[in-house]
Design a protein around this motif. Structure first.
Motif, PDB file in Angstrom:
ATOM      1  N   TYR A 164       4.181   0.770   2.965  1.00  0.00           N
ATOM      2  CA  TYR A 164       2.920  -0.151   2.368  1.00  0.00           C
ATOM      3  C   TYR A 164       3.218  -0.802   1.153  1.00  0.00           C
ATOM      4  CZ  TYR A 164      -1.722  -1.130   1.347  1.00  0.00           C
ATOM      5  OH  TYR A 164      -2.982  -1.790   0.921  1.00  0.00           O
ATOM      6  N   TYR A 222       3.347  -4.613   0.460  1.00  0.00           N
ATOM      7  CA  TYR A 222       2.512  -5.002  -0.800  1.00  0.00           C
ATOM      8  C   TYR A 222       3.073  -5.761  -1.988  1.00  0.00           C
ATOM      9  CZ  TYR A 222      -0.331  -4.085  -5.048  1.00  0.00           C
ATOM     10  OH  TYR A 222      -0.955  -4.473  -6.179  1.00  0.00           O
ATOM     11  N   ARG A 280     -16.692  -9.114   3.886  1.00  0.00           N
ATOM     12  CA  ARG A 280     -15.265  -9.024   3.880  1.00  0.00           C
ATOM     13  C   ARG A 280     -15.148  -8.635   5.427  1.00  0.00           C
ATOM     14  NH1 ARG A 280     -16.127  -5.895  -1.124  1.00  0.00           N
ATOM     15  NH2 ARG A 280     -15.383  -7.410  -2.645  1.00  0.00           N
ATOM     16  N   ARG A 293      -6.982  -1.973 -14.896  1.00  0.00           N
ATOM     17  CA  ARG A 293      -5.859  -1.264 -13.890  1.00  0.00           C
ATOM     18  C   ARG A 293      -6.604  -0.584 -12.945  1.00  0.00           C
ATOM     19  NH1 ARG A 293      -1.521   1.257 -18.100  1.00  0.00           N
ATOM     20  NH2 ARG A 293      -1.392  -0.392 -19.441  1.00  0.00           N
ATOM     21  N   ALA A 304      -6.816  -3.200 -10.269  1.00  0.00           N
ATOM     22  CA  ALA A 304      -5.451  -3.456  -9.567  1.00  0.00           C
ATOM     23  C   ALA A 304      -5.571  -2.735  -8.801  1.00  0.00           C
ATOM     24  CB  ALA A 304      -4.461  -3.697 -10.751  1.00  0.00           C
ATOM     25  N   GLU A 359      -7.416  -3.064  -5.734  1.00  0.00           N
ATOM     26  CA  GLU A 359      -7.066  -4.180  -4.796  1.00  0.00           C
ATOM     27  C   GLU A 359      -5.957  -3.874  -4.034  1.00  0.00           C
ATOM     28  OE1 GLU A 359      -5.127  -7.380  -6.529  1.00  0.00           O
ATOM     29  OE2 GLU A 359      -5.724  -8.740  -4.946  1.00  0.00           O
ATOM     30  N   LYS A 360      -4.920  -3.007  -4.646  1.00  0.00           N
ATOM     31  CA  LYS A 360      -3.563  -2.625  -3.733  1.00  0.00           C
ATOM     32  C   LYS A 360      -4.103  -1.792  -2.471  1.00  0.00           C
ATOM     33  CE  LYS A 360       0.427   0.311  -3.923  1.00  0.00           C
ATOM     34  NZ  LYS A 360       1.170   1.193  -4.866  1.00  0.00           N
ATOM     35  N   HIS A 361      -5.357  -0.929  -2.697  1.00  0.00           N
ATOM     36  CA  HIS A 361      -5.357  -0.295  -1.732  1.00  0.00           C
ATOM     37  C   HIS A 361      -6.716  -0.633  -1.040  1.00  0.00           C
ATOM     38  CE1 HIS A 361      -3.190   2.730  -4.140  1.00  0.00           C
ATOM     39  NE2 HIS A 361      -2.461   2.891  -3.121  1.00  0.00           N
ATOM     40  N   LEU A 362      -6.992  -1.916  -1.396  1.00  0.00           N
ATOM     41  CA  LEU A 362      -8.021  -2.481  -0.407  1.00  0.00           C
ATOM     42  C   LEU A 362      -9.301  -1.818  -0.556  1.00  0.00           C
ATOM     43  CD1 LEU A 362      -6.090  -3.427   2.809  1.00  0.00           C
ATOM     44  CD2 LEU A 362      -6.409  -4.891   0.745  1.00  0.00           C
ATOM     45  N   TYR A 391     -12.730  -2.366  -2.037  1.00  0.00           N
ATOM     46  CA  TYR A 391     -13.417  -3.285  -2.450  1.00  0.00           C
ATOM     47  C   TYR A 391     -14.728  -2.954  -3.494  1.00  0.00           C
ATOM     48  CZ  TYR A 391     -10.847  -6.128   0.700  1.00  0.00           C
ATOM     49  OH  TYR A 391      -9.802  -6.521   1.508  1.00  0.00           O
ATOM     50  N   SER A 422      -3.345 -10.013  -8.968  1.00  0.00           N
ATOM     51  CA  SER A 422      -3.274 -11.179  -8.200  1.00  0.00           C
ATOM     52  C   SER A 422      -4.446 -12.359  -8.572  1.00  0.00           C
ATOM     53  CB  SER A 422      -3.108 -11.136  -6.859  1.00  0.00           C
ATOM     54  OG  SER A 422      -4.186 -10.674  -6.340  1.00  0.00           O
TER      55      SER A 422
END
Lengths: 835, 219
Positions: free
Chosen positions: A43, A47, A156, B146, B149, B152-155, B157, B192
């Protein structure tokens, strides 16, 4: 340890290296070694690639990888299972015959199993790949949302793209292209096509009763349902719908077309029905267990089309078809036929048509039988109406025969109706459409017979006079109901009314009716069934009868009050009949010319006295009414003494004879026993119409039991110049003697009478039509010809169904008489009412 | 994708009030909850349960390891809220058999906050500084950046939203501080571009206080 973190500020990662790691892992996944891999690591790598904006490249790499894997490894495995029996099968038309069923089944199952396993593996692996690529998928979705302008922050949801499918969908598409779309060998067939053929072959085996692996097929169908023609995944473009279902339906149609024809040839209708039902159930079971439920309605339609809709006519017309079932009371089989056709059409046109035509055929046979019996010469057997005297004239016998025919006709029609009622209840589930059709066809049967009105009336007449004599109340009720049932179907109710009036009139006046109560019941039933106006005149007849009884009583007490207690006086009982209500012409044997002479009868003094006496009495009660004596309808009770009647000793008899008979006999009272009178003298003295006179003389001088007069010369016929004298030698053991008059009894009409009735009827119909037309026009003022016709027909439908030509003539006549005028300027022929 | 099981007070029906702080530190929040409020909303019960689980290792069936630290956590709590953890545990990879997820390249402090959020719908941004040396001292704005971030990496929301809220408070109240400035740098370094609310906030702030910010820079 902050520098451990990865972010945008970390040095660029190498795409190729990272992809290398992923590719190696993907290979492991495809070879089922995933449990050694770290999800977190994969992952993270994916990513990072996406974070470096290499998502697009990653996507393409994955797709390439999958395509490669499928087209080499997976495809080889599947192609290897296409063994010669399957190649033969997929190659062309004759394939099925070239290899044995067992061979094909094993090979087919092998192929299906491999395909199924490949598909399932592919699904599992792609699931894992998608998991690993979750971040890529999510960014892809976010980009698409941003491109589409949808607010991803708010919802979403996963967005399906219009340009680029999700990696999972892409992979499914790859399976379709690389596996199903590929050829099984150079210049061979597409695997998808082979798959369809193999499945169809297996299904055919199943239909032939072989055991097949349903789950295997179901799994493959499931695959076809999960794949789409294009990557857009449009519902209608499912491969199942595009590649399999049409073929399945068309081969099924061909199969059932053939099987239906074979069954029609080889088996009987009952078996056919059972077989068809079994096949339909079997096909829907097959959809559930082997194919897809979404096909159920379609395949059902195919089977229904081939086995029922297109074959129904053939099935019904089979030797063992509906006709046979009805002839042999095959209730269950008829029920099956009914059930079958109900499946395809709620109106059941074929079955209804067949039933209607059978009823009409049977009805026509009944009508024909009635016609032949009524005109045929007296049949030697089966026609013995009890108590028939041999000297009666041939015409009388024929008349009785007519009555018998009428009774038989009504009973046959009722039996026909009842028979089909039973079919309707037990076999046709009391279906509304069939009920309507039955009613219509029975009505047609009844109305197709031109004597139906008369026969129904005769049926009632016969029952009123004889039939109900020994019956219980319930039975009488049933009989009345039967009559009403037939009446319900009758169109020409006005003709029936004429006949019924005539028959009722005779029953009442001649006191032939068994029970006035039952008569009244009948009338009230008709009232319910046909309406008030129909029975109005019939009820008036009953009223006249009651009034007459009162009158007679009143007259008697009037006489008594006058004190003319003359024992020798002739007693009078009288029926005063309203002239329009009673169809007295029923009694008039002959034409108009005799009416005059009837009114000028010469009565002997005693009779003349009471006649005028009553006329006076009546005139006092009801002024302004004119009495017309219907002497031809009366009868008289007399006492007569014959010197040698009882073994040579004198004896007094009570004689009941017609009024004419009485007049004739009274003449001989004043005459010496030896003196005789000629026919002409008798006529001159009484003024009885010649025909009536002849008939009465026949019964008084020719009939053996009532030969009060001696005729010279002795012969059957009464001729001018014949002489009559008192019969001193008359002898009889019976005290009460009823003199029957040779007459056209109360039976079926002769040809001449019928014509008359018809003519009269047409006249009265003419009046009814005119009345209806005028009434309608008065209301509408202006109306087109067609509309006027329709409305007139509607208005009159309760009474009879008028002839259209007759209506036209009546309209013409009304125009001539200036009730109506034609509208010149109207586009369609129209009329206007002239006030 | 995300299972929203939050029991934030604004979504509760009238008459129900729930605040984590109300519970004494050592009391069983569930029991207390029942004692204190005779009518407890089911969501409160679940939330209370979840808080209780966070404080104990009871029923733990999964371990999260990161930078030498380990958390005993519950698959039920994590997997129902995060597709990432669900697939990691259920997906047929090594993690499935070992019941261990090792987040190799993440900051354990931030991971701790993330896990706290899973259970409490809340993370204490200030706790990240407790045992730090001045060297790796993080301002709250930095922490929020942080967390964002990592979310976001692990979705995650929900976590991202929470981080945005926290960052907004910081940037509005303390825009003048160096901590916020560091936080903004962090935002541009670590997150991002795609639909990034933090960057929006930063830009807005700089626009509003541009003169002061200029002055800050010159100092």
């Amino acid at each position: 340890m902050a520098n451990q973190r990865q972010g945008l500020n970390v040095p660029d990662i190498d795409f190729e290296t990272t992809w290398g790691v992923l590719e190696k892992a993907f290979l492991e996944i495809h070879t089922k070694n995933a449990s050694a891999l770290s999800f977190e690591e994969l992952y993270r790598n994916a990513y990072k690639i996406v974070l470096k904006k290499k998502g697009e490249e990653l996507y393409n790499k994955v797709a390439e990888f999958e395509a490669r894997w499928l087209s080499s490894e997976v495809r080889m495995k599947i192609v290897a299972t296409i063994t010669p029996p399957l190649q033969l099968l997929t190659e062309g038309s004759g394939g099925r015959a070239l290899s044995s069923t067992a061979e094909r089944r094993t090979a087919g199952e092998n192929f299906l199993r491999t395909l199924k396993e490949s598909w399932e593996d592919h699904g599992v692996c792609m699931g894992m790949l998608t998991d690993v690529l979750m971040y890529m998928v999510s960014t892809q979705a976010q980009q698409h949302a941003a491109n589409d302008g949808t607010d991803l922050e708010k919802d979403r949801v996963y967005c399906t793209d219009h340009r680029q499918p999700s990696i999972f969908a892409k992979a499914m598409g790859l399976f379709r292209d690389q596996i199903l779309g590929s050829l099984d060998r150079p210049n061979g067939t597409q695997l998808a096509e082979s798959l369809t053929k193999v499945i169809l072959d297996q299904i055919q085996m199943d239909r032939d009763g072989e055991k097949i692996d349903q789950h295997l097929i179901k799994a493959n169908v499931y695959m076809l349902e999960g794949l789409y023609h294009s990557d857009q995944e449009v519902e209608e473009e499912k491969l199942y719908l595009q590649l399999f279902e049409p073929h399945f339906l068309s081969t099924s149609a061909a199969f059932y077309r053939e099987e239906g024809e074979r069954l029609l040839k080889e088996s009987d209708a009952g078996t056919y029905c059972k077989e068809a039902k079994r096949r339909i159930d079997e096909e829907s079971d097959r959809c559930r267990s082997t194919i897809s439920e979404s096909t159920t309605p379609k395949i059902q339609k195919v089977v229904e089309d081939e086995l029922i809709r297109h074959k129904m006519k053939g099935l019904i017309e089979m030797d063992s078809g509906v006709q046979y079932m009805i002839d042999n009371d095959k209730f269950h089989e008829l029920g099956l036929v009914f059930e079958l056709e109900s499946r395809v059409d709620a109106r059941k046109p074929e079955l209804t048509k067949a039933i209607v035509s059978i009823v009409q055929d049977m009805g026509a046979a009944i009508n024909k039988a009635a016609e032949t019996t009524s005109v045929a010469p007296p049949a030697p057997a089966g026609q013995d109406d009890a108590g028939e005297d041999k000297p009666k004239a041939g015409s009388t016998r024929q008349i009785n025969q007519q009555t018998a025919a009428a009774l038989k006709w009504v009973e046959d029609v009722l039996a026909l109706k009842e028979r089909f009622d039973v079919f309707w209840k037990t076999s046709f589930n009391s279906d509304q459409t069939i009920s309507t059709a039955l009613t219509r066809s029975i009505s047609e049967v009844i109305n197709a017979f031109n004597r139906s009105s008369e026969y129904i009336s005769l049926f009632i007449d016969e029952n009123m006079k004889k039939g109900i004599r020994d019956k219980s109340e319930a039975e009488i009720d049933a009989t009345l109901e039967q009559a009403i049932v037939t009446l319900r179907y009758l169109q020409d109710k006005d003709i029936f009314e004429t006949y019924y009036k005539k028959h009722l009139c005779k029953r009442l006046l001649l006191k032939k009716s068994q029970s006035i109560d039952v008569e009244k019941q009948m009338i009230s039933r008709m009232k319910i069934e046909l309406g008030n106006s129909f029975t109005l005149k019939l009820e008036a007849m009953f009223k006249d009868m009651t009034l007459s009884e009162e009158l007679t009583g009143g007259y008697r007490s009037h006489i008594a009050r006058l004190g003319q207690a003359d024992t020798k006086r002739v007693d009078l009982s009288i029926n005063v009949l309203t002239s329009m209500t009673w169809p007295l012409e029923a009694f008039r044997g002959a034409g108009e010319d005799e009416r005059e002479s009837r009114n000028n009868l010469l009565f002997p003094g005693s009779i003349e006295r009471i006649k005028t006496g009553f006329e006076r009495f009546y005139a006092e009660r009801y002024s302004g009414r004119k009495l017309t004596w219907q002497t031809n309808m009366g009868d008289a009770d007399m006492k007569a003494t014959f010197p040698r009647s009882r073994n040579g000793k004198p004896m007094t008899h009570d004689i009941n004879c017609s009024t004419y008979g009485m007049l004739i006999l009274l003449l001989f009272n004043d005459l010496p026993t030896t003196q005789s009178l000629t026919l002409e003298e008798i006529q001159a003295k009484t003024n009885i119409p010649l025909n009536d006179l002849k008939r009465n003389l026949q019964s008084l001088a020719v009939a053996p039991k009532t030969r009060f007069l001696v005729k010279e010369p002795m012969s059957r016929e009464i001729n001018p110049g014949d002489r009559f004298r008192y019969n001193e030698d008359f002898s009889s053991k019976i005290i009460k003697i009823k003199v029957g008059v040779v007459s056209a009894g109360n039976k079926v009409e002769g040809e001449k009478e019928r014509k008359e009735t018809e003519k009269k009827n047409n006249d009265s119909r003419g009046f009814a039509i005119e009345a209806a037309v005028v009434r309608i026009m008065k209301q509408r003022k202006e109306l087109s010809h067609a509309q006027l016709l329709t409305e007139t027909l509607t208005v009159l439908s309760g009474q009879f169904r008028p002839d259209v030509n007759m209506i036209k003539k009546r309209i013409e006549s009304l125009i001539e008489r200036e009730y109506l005028e034609r509208l010149e300027e109207a586009a369609v022929p129209s009329y206007r009412y002239l006030a | 994708m995300e299972v929203e099981m939050s029991a934030s007070s604004d979504s509760l029906p009238a008459g129900y009030e729930y605040k984590t702080e109300r519970f004494p530190k050592n009391a069983d929040p569930l029991r207390e909850g029942i004692k204190k409020y005779d009518r407890v909303h089911p969501c409160c019960m679940i939330q209370a349960n979840s808080v209780r689980l966070w404080r104990s290792n009871d029923l733990s069936d999964l371990t999260v390891r990161c930078g030498g630290r380990e958390w005993s956590v519950h698959r039920f709590v994590l997997c129902t809220q995060s597709k990432y953890f669900e697939r990691a545990v259920e997906g047929g990879f090594k993690e499935s058999t070992e019941k261990l997820i090792e987040l190799q390249e993440d900051d354990p402090k931030i991971v701790g906050l993330m896990l706290s959020w899973f259970y409490n719908r809340y993370y204490p941004a200030d706790s990240a500084q407790s045992d730090t040396t001045p060297d790796d001292y993080l301002s709250e704005a930095q922490v929020h950046a942080r967390v964002f971030a990592l979310g976001e990496k692990h979705l995650l929301y929900g976590l991202m939203d929470k981080a945005v809220d926290g960052f907004r408070v910081e940037i509005n109240e303390w825009w003048i501080t160096i901590g916020v400035a560091k936080g903004i740098v962090e935002v541009y370094n670590m997150t991002s571009e795609a639909s990034n609310n933090l960057r929006e906030l930063a830009v807005k702030m700089v626009c509003t206080h541009r003169r002061d910010v200029m002055n800050l820079d010159s100092e």
